[in-house]
Write a protein that holds these residues in place. Structure first.
Motif, PDB file in Angstrom:
ATOM      1  N   ALA A 120       0.783   2.456   5.828  1.00 43.20           N
ATOM      2  CA  ALA A 120       1.119   3.336   4.707  1.00 43.20           C
ATOM      3  C   ALA A 120       0.614   4.760   4.891  1.00 43.20           C
ATOM      4  O   ALA A 120       1.018   5.664   4.153  1.00 43.20           O
ATOM      5  N   HIS A 132     -10.084   3.470  -0.723  1.00 44.25           N
ATOM      6  CA  HIS A 132      -9.000   2.715  -1.362  1.00 44.25           C
ATOM      7  C   HIS A 132      -9.136   2.841  -2.883  1.00 44.25           C
ATOM      8  O   HIS A 132     -10.244   2.797  -3.420  1.00 44.25           O
ATOM      9  N   ASN A 182       0.821  -1.214   0.000  1.00 46.39           N
ATOM     10  CA  ASN A 182       0.000   0.000   0.000  1.00 46.39           C
ATOM     11  C   ASN A 182       0.851   1.257   0.000  1.00 46.39           C
ATOM     12  O   ASN A 182       1.975   1.267   0.498  1.00 46.39           O
ATOM     13  N   SER A 183       0.270   2.306  -0.548  1.00 44.63           N
ATOM     14  CA  SER A 183       0.781   3.659  -0.404  1.00 44.63           C
ATOM     15  C   SER A 183      -0.389   4.522   0.044  1.00 44.63           C
ATOM     16  O   SER A 183      -1.520   4.026   0.183  1.00 44.63           O
ATOM     17  N   SER A 184      -0.139   5.800   0.308  1.00 52.74           N
ATOM     18  CA  SER A 184      -1.244   6.712   0.634  1.00 52.74           C
ATOM     19  C   SER A 184      -0.933   8.092   0.091  1.00 52.74           C
ATOM     20  O   SER A 184       0.239   8.462  -0.088  1.00 52.74           O
ATOM     21  N   VAL A 203      -5.958   5.692   0.384  1.00 51.42           N
ATOM     22  CA  VAL A 203      -4.962   4.631   0.303  1.00 51.42           C
ATOM     23  C   VAL A 203      -4.932   4.019  -1.095  1.00 51.42           C
ATOM     24  O   VAL A 203      -5.985   3.879  -1.740  1.00 51.42           O
ATOM     25  N   ASP A 217      -3.933   0.650  -3.219  1.00 48.50           N
ATOM     26  CA  ASP A 217      -3.671  -0.787  -3.087  1.00 48.50           C
ATOM     27  C   ASP A 217      -2.777  -1.227  -4.245  1.00 48.50           C
ATOM     28  O   ASP A 217      -3.112  -1.010  -5.413  1.00 48.50           O
ATOM     29  N   ASP A 257      -0.931  -3.343   6.431  1.00 47.62           N
ATOM     30  CA  ASP A 257      -0.050  -2.541   5.567  1.00 47.62           C
ATOM     31  C   ASP A 257      -0.747  -1.262   5.125  1.00 47.62           C
ATOM     32  O   ASP A 257      -0.097  -0.213   4.989  1.00 47.62           O
ATOM     33  N   ALA A 258      -2.054  -1.324   4.913  1.00 51.72           N
ATOM     34  CA  ALA A 258      -2.798  -0.126   4.509  1.00 51.72           C
ATOM     35  C   ALA A 258      -2.746   0.928   5.606  1.00 51.72           C
ATOM     36  O   ALA A 258      -2.562   2.127   5.334  1.00 51.72           O
TER      37      ALA A 258
END
Length: 336
Positions: free
Chosen positions: A137, A308, A36-38, A331, A333, A133-134
């Motif tokens: 992130a 997401h 994940n990133s955000s 977020v 995915d 992980d979300a």
């Protein structure tokens, strides 16, 4: 592997999902399978071309995932560990000198909009225990900015009064950290619905700044003329005057954002007559992030995730951010 890269000259229509070779962990590096990133405002500015980057730069400063390989000489992590990135991978501790604030992922170097990232082990910390992980992130930019502004530079303590602006990631994390520290929180927003959600998160007093343009004076009045101890200032020149009005003598303003512009008029006489302190905050160091993670675990703080988006819809995620309808963090995915 799949990555989301930005073609020059930038703009959301110039974000492309393409294939790249999967990297390997070199000496001193770990290979992370990114989950994940955000999104942060910084990422949006980069994506729009506001911060020039190399052509085909892989976007996104924040990332979290699992260590799948450890390079020769790398220490601190083993395969299977879950890690979270650092916004400034060269800033170990102390003051944020310019050379320490180099190497920002998604800007100075390729970022975390990728299935795999190989980077020096020092560019990561462990993720909080029990976090997905979300959730992890969401921390490297927004949470750490709020933490350093309020807890490190501001030394927020029980009984303090904190003013936060809006319902973006930084402001919500600041609200959560302030409540965990035993502070009272005044929250502002232009949305009645968002104000009610901020109340649910623990905000003690709510001000709709559309209905109350002089919200700084209203905050001062609510404190009985005492004023607030801390302001988490994300607006910049368009909101700073009201923040100054809201403050008590000797209060601290953490200047974090420039959402209303990069320059403007400031009531300097009022600022110095109140003996205020203002600190410019650019995220934080690795030591700051490690301390924040310990506080998150001790207080069971969980991030607020708005929505997401899959990696190949990164441009749509930025459009959602641009519309300013989100509450908390957006977020991304990552497939794989």
């Amino acid at each position: 592997m799949k990555v989301a890269a930005l073609k020059k000259p930038g703009g959301l229509d110039n974000i492309e999902t393409v294939d790249r070779d999967t990297p390997e962990a070199g000496p001193g590096e770990i290979l992370v399978k990114v989950a994940n990133s955000s999104l942060n405002y910084h990422d949006y500015v980069v994506a729009q071309g506001g911060i020039p980057t190399e052509d085909d730069r892989i976007l996104m400063s924040d990332g979290a995932g699992e260590v799948v390989a450890v390079g020769e000489g790398a220490s601190g992590f083993k395969t299977g560990d879950h890690v979270v990135s650092l916004f400034f991978p060269n800033w170990e501790d102390g003051n944020g000198f310019d050379y320490r604030r180099a190497g920002v992922p998604g800007d100075h170097v390729d970022g975390f909009a990728a299935e795999y990232v190989a980077a020096p082990a020092r560019a990561f910390t462990r993720a909080p225990k029990g976090y997905s992980d979300a959730e992890a992130a969401t921390l490297p930019c927004a949470a750490l900015t709020a933490w350093r502004g309020l807890m490190v530079a501001g030394s927020c303590k029980p009984g303090d009064i904190v003013l936060v602006q809006g319902s973006g990631g930084v402001s919500i994390f600041a609200l959560q950290f302030a409540k965990a520290a035993g502070a009272t929180v005044i929250a502002t927003s232009s949305s009645g619905e968002k104000l009610e959600r901020l109340k649910d998160l623990g905000a003690d007093h709510l001000i709709n700044y559309k209905e109350t343009p002089d919200w700084g004076k209203a905050a001062l009045q609510w404190t009985g003329g005492r004023g607030v101890d801390h302001v988490v200032e994300i607006g910049g020149p368009g909101t700073l005057t009201q923040s100054i009005y809201a403050c008590r003598s000797g209060a601290h303003i953490a200047l974090i954002g420039v959402l209303t512009g990069v320059s403007g008029e400031v009531p300097t006489a009022l600022f110095f007559s109140k003996n205020l302190v203002m600190t410019g905050i650019t995220v934080g160091s690795k030591t700051d992030q490690q301390a924040m993670i310990e506080a998150i675990e001790a207080n069971d703080i969980r991030p607020v995730i708005d929505s997401h988006f899959p990696l190949d819809k990164l441009a749509d995620a930025f459009r959602h951010q641009e519309a300013q309808k989100h509450f908390g963090k957006i977020v991304v995915d990552i497939p794989g």
